[in-house]
Design a protein around this motif. Structure first.
Motif, mmCIF file in Angstrom:
data_model
loop_
_atom_site.group_PDB
_atom_site.id
_atom_site.type_symbol
_atom_site.label_atom_id
_atom_site.label_comp_id
_atom_site.label_asym_id
_atom_site.label_seq_id
_atom_site.Cartn_x
_atom_site.Cartn_y
_atom_site.Cartn_z
ATOM 1 N N PRO A 100 0.809 -1.229 0.000
ATOM 2 C CA PRO A 100 0.000 0.000 0.000
ATOM 3 C C PRO A 100 0.838 1.273 0.000
ATOM 4 C CG PRO A 100 -0.110 -1.119 2.124
ATOM 5 C CD PRO A 100 0.526 -2.074 1.160
ATOM 6 N N GLN A 101 2.019 1.214 0.618
ATOM 7 C CA GLN A 101 2.866 2.410 0.687
ATOM 8 C C GLN A 101 3.457 2.761 -0.673
ATOM 9 O OE1 GLN A 101 3.611 -0.599 1.698
ATOM 10 N NE2 GLN A 101 5.745 -1.080 1.238
ATOM 11 N N LEU A 102 3.445 1.823 -1.609
ATOM 12 C CA LEU A 102 4.023 2.067 -2.929
ATOM 13 C C LEU A 102 2.976 2.312 -4.007
ATOM 14 C CD1 LEU A 102 6.836 -0.658 -2.978
ATOM 15 C CD2 LEU A 102 7.009 1.731 -2.269
ATOM 16 N N ALA A 103 1.707 2.125 -3.659
ATOM 17 C CA ALA A 103 0.637 2.291 -4.645
ATOM 18 C C ALA A 103 0.515 3.758 -5.041
ATOM 19 C CB ALA A 103 -0.691 1.793 -4.079
ATOM 20 N N GLU A 104 0.040 3.998 -6.253
ATOM 21 C CA GLU A 104 -0.084 5.365 -6.731
ATOM 22 C C GLU A 104 -1.358 5.529 -7.544
ATOM 23 O OE1 GLU A 104 2.656 5.510 -10.619
ATOM 24 O OE2 GLU A 104 3.774 5.025 -8.807
ATOM 25 N N GLY A 105 -1.732 6.774 -7.793
ATOM 26 C CA GLY A 105 -2.902 7.061 -8.614
ATOM 27 C C GLY A 105 -4.183 6.508 -8.010
ATOM 28 N N GLU A 106 -5.031 5.982 -8.885
ATOM 29 C CA GLU A 106 -6.313 5.441 -8.444
ATOM 30 C C GLU A 106 -6.130 4.259 -7.514
ATOM 31 O OE1 GLU A 106 -8.349 4.640 -12.055
ATOM 32 O OE2 GLU A 106 -9.168 6.645 -12.222
ATOM 33 N N ALA A 107 -5.025 3.522 -7.675
ATOM 34 C CA ALA A 107 -4.776 2.386 -6.797
ATOM 35 C C ALA A 107 -4.637 2.839 -5.344
ATOM 36 C CB ALA A 107 -3.515 1.641 -7.237
ATOM 37 N N ARG A 108 -4.126 4.066 -5.149
ATOM 38 C CA ARG A 108 -3.920 4.563 -3.786
ATOM 39 C C ARG A 108 -5.232 4.958 -3.122
ATOM 40 N NH1 ARG A 108 0.319 6.669 -0.977
ATOM 41 N NH2 ARG A 108 1.696 6.575 -2.784
ATOM 42 N N TRP A 109 -6.071 5.714 -3.843
ATOM 43 C CA TRP A 109 -7.257 6.263 -3.179
ATOM 44 C C TRP A 109 -8.527 5.466 -3.407
ATOM 45 C CZ3 TRP A 109 -11.498 7.597 -6.055
ATOM 46 C CH2 TRP A 109 -11.301 7.833 -7.423
ATOM 47 N N ALA A 110 -8.593 4.667 -4.447
ATOM 48 C CA ALA A 110 -9.849 3.982 -4.765
ATOM 49 C C ALA A 110 -9.739 2.460 -4.679
ATOM 50 C CB ALA A 110 -10.319 4.386 -6.162
ATOM 51 N N PHE A 111 -8.693 1.899 -5.259
ATOM 52 C CA PHE A 111 -8.590 0.449 -5.354
ATOM 53 C C PHE A 111 -8.676 -0.204 -3.982
ATOM 54 C CE2 PHE A 111 -6.416 -3.586 -5.505
ATOM 55 C CZ PHE A 111 -6.767 -4.123 -6.731
ATOM 56 N N ARG A 121 -9.798 0.778 -1.165
ATOM 57 C CA ARG A 121 -11.046 0.964 -0.409
ATOM 58 C C ARG A 121 -12.226 0.230 -1.032
ATOM 59 N NH1 ARG A 121 -11.767 7.280 0.505
ATOM 60 N NH2 ARG A 121 -11.305 7.268 -1.718
ATOM 61 N N ARG A 122 -12.146 -0.016 -2.353
ATOM 62 C CA ARG A 122 -13.349 -0.499 -3.036
ATOM 63 C C ARG A 122 -13.213 -1.874 -3.670
ATOM 64 N NH1 ARG A 122 -14.024 5.497 -5.443
ATOM 65 N NH2 ARG A 122 -14.983 6.429 -3.598
ATOM 66 N N ILE A 123 -12.020 -2.448 -3.633
ATOM 67 C CA ILE A 123 -11.822 -3.718 -4.313
ATOM 68 C C ILE A 123 -12.752 -4.798 -3.768
ATOM 69 C CG2 ILE A 123 -9.864 -4.264 -2.794
ATOM 70 C CD1 ILE A 123 -10.318 -5.467 -6.424
ATOM 71 N N LYS A 124 -12.893 -4.899 -2.478
ATOM 72 C CA LYS A 124 -13.751 -5.928 -1.890
ATOM 73 C C LYS A 124 -15.192 -5.765 -2.357
ATOM 74 C CE LYS A 124 -15.396 -7.719 2.560
ATOM 75 N NZ LYS A 124 -15.269 -7.614 4.043
#
Length: 384
Positions: free
Chosen positions: A121-132, A134-137
């Protein structure tokens, strides 16, 4: 069936998601004569090129002047408005090339390429950081079908979301772009090398310069090897990404500015020529759900050195040389092995070419269409 798709992943420069979606649709167009395809794109500035539209026999196309971020905000945050409304009809199924659901009144299929944002999670960027994250499940629960590309990813999805029914997840490996199997003449390759001012001896990396690609450790390994091999260079192909400036600064700090070359994004016809010129492809990624460059390079008879993690060993099989991506010494050893051992290089080239030919986009499209039919055939009380 009325099938809906969002074409924006290959509106402009194509990375993994765009390459996947373009090839899937092009091959669905080849094999499917009976279903209707509803193709959607939107951007405030960019219009979708008509020449990139797949040649479906029966399709409808909408290109709206809606800012990408605006539409994503409503689609990913509120699953509204349904894409059906842009076509004035009810779609039987929509397929999103990402884990974010394409809103529709019909069935919904999503694609999971990897779960990097959950692993790092500390390396994620863009939409992966703020949306993926929180909403993947929620997305996977709401989806009627989930497509992924390797058994590794299937196991990872099941491990993280054990409540998902196994039959809801379908593993459909990527295919190989036939372009990479087409022969090239020496004159064309040499002319390309001169035009691009390429060194005569170089290693190749292909991928977006982002944290999960682990390019920093590759640079560290190259620094050690380059001190012993003055003629060796490293060529990096791919979009800059958020790691781009960091990597560039690292190269300058290590005194490698003349030996490491940033070529940016290149189209597939040029990429093929890079594969034919390089000594080896090095893929040091921490996480890959598949890894297009692996089979592309193999198709061009280029030896592949790759991480011994995630889906890469599954994709490369016995046709690649593997290393621990977090161990710089192992990366160095793998590179030295391929540079010092012509027999190993020849063996990997032969095995790689055979391995690459096992991947077919037409088979992938046929299996995907079968999955659509299975899902739409299930009773859905909410379907319009």
């Amino acid at each position: 069936m009325r099938l809906g798709f969002d074409l924006r992943p290959f509106l402009k420069e194509e990375t993994g998601v765009g390459v996947y979606l373009r090839h899937l649709l092009e091959n669905l167009a080849k094999i499917d004569e009976k279903n209707e395809y509803y193709l959607f794109s939107s951007s405030y500035k960019d219009r979708f090129p008509r020449e990139k539209l797949p040649a479906f026999r029966n399709f409808h196309f909408r290109d709206k002047k809606i800012p990408v971020r605006c539409l994503n905000f409503f689609w990913y945050g509120f699953t509204w408005p349904p894409v059906d409304t842009f076509f004035g009809t009810c779609l039987d199924l929509t397929h999103s090339a990402t884990p974010f659901i394409l809103p529709s009144r019909g069935k919904k299929v999503v694609t999971v390429h990897d779960l990097f944002a959950l692993d790092y999670p500390q390396l994620a960027e863009g939409e992966a950081r703020w949306a993926f994250r929180r909403r993947i499940k929620k997305n996977l629960v709401r989806a009627d079908g989930i497509i992924t590309f390797s058994e590794y990813m299937y196991r990872d999805i099941r491990r993280r979301f054990p409540f998902l029914p196994p039959e809801k997840i379908r593993v459909i490996p990527h295919g190989l772009d036939p372009l990479f199997l087409e022969p090239v003449c020496d004159a064309e390759v040499k002319a390309f090398a001169r035009r691009k001012l390429l060194p005569s001896d170089f290693l190749l990396f292909v991928g977006t310069l982002e944290a999960r690609k682990n390019v920093a450790r590759l640079i560290q390994a190259f620094r050690e090897i380059s001190s012993l091999r003055p003629s060796l260079h490293l060529v990096l192909i791919g979009k800059r990404g958020r790691e781009g400036e960091k990597i560039k600064g690292m190269v300058e700090d290590l005194g490698l500015k003349e030996r490491v070359h940033f070529k940016g994004y290149v189209d597939r016809s040029e990429l093929k020529l890079f594969y034919h010129l390089a000594r080896a492809l090095v893929i040091p990624s921490l996480v890959e759900g598949f890894g297009f460059p692996v089979i592309e390079a193999m198709a061009c008879s280029l030896p592949v050195l790759a991480s011994r993690t995630s889906a890469l060993p599954e994709v490369g099989g016995e046709a690649a040389l593997y290393f621990d991506p977090e161990n710089v010494k192992e990366i160095i050893q793998a590179i030295q092995a391929i540079l010092d051992n012509p027999d190993l290089r020849f063996t990997l080239c032969q095995k790689g070419l055979r391995r690459a030919r096992e991947f077919s986009w037409e088979k992938a499209a046929a299996r995907t269409l079968n999955f659509y039919e299975k899902i739409v055939g299930q009773k859905d009380e909410d379907s319009c």
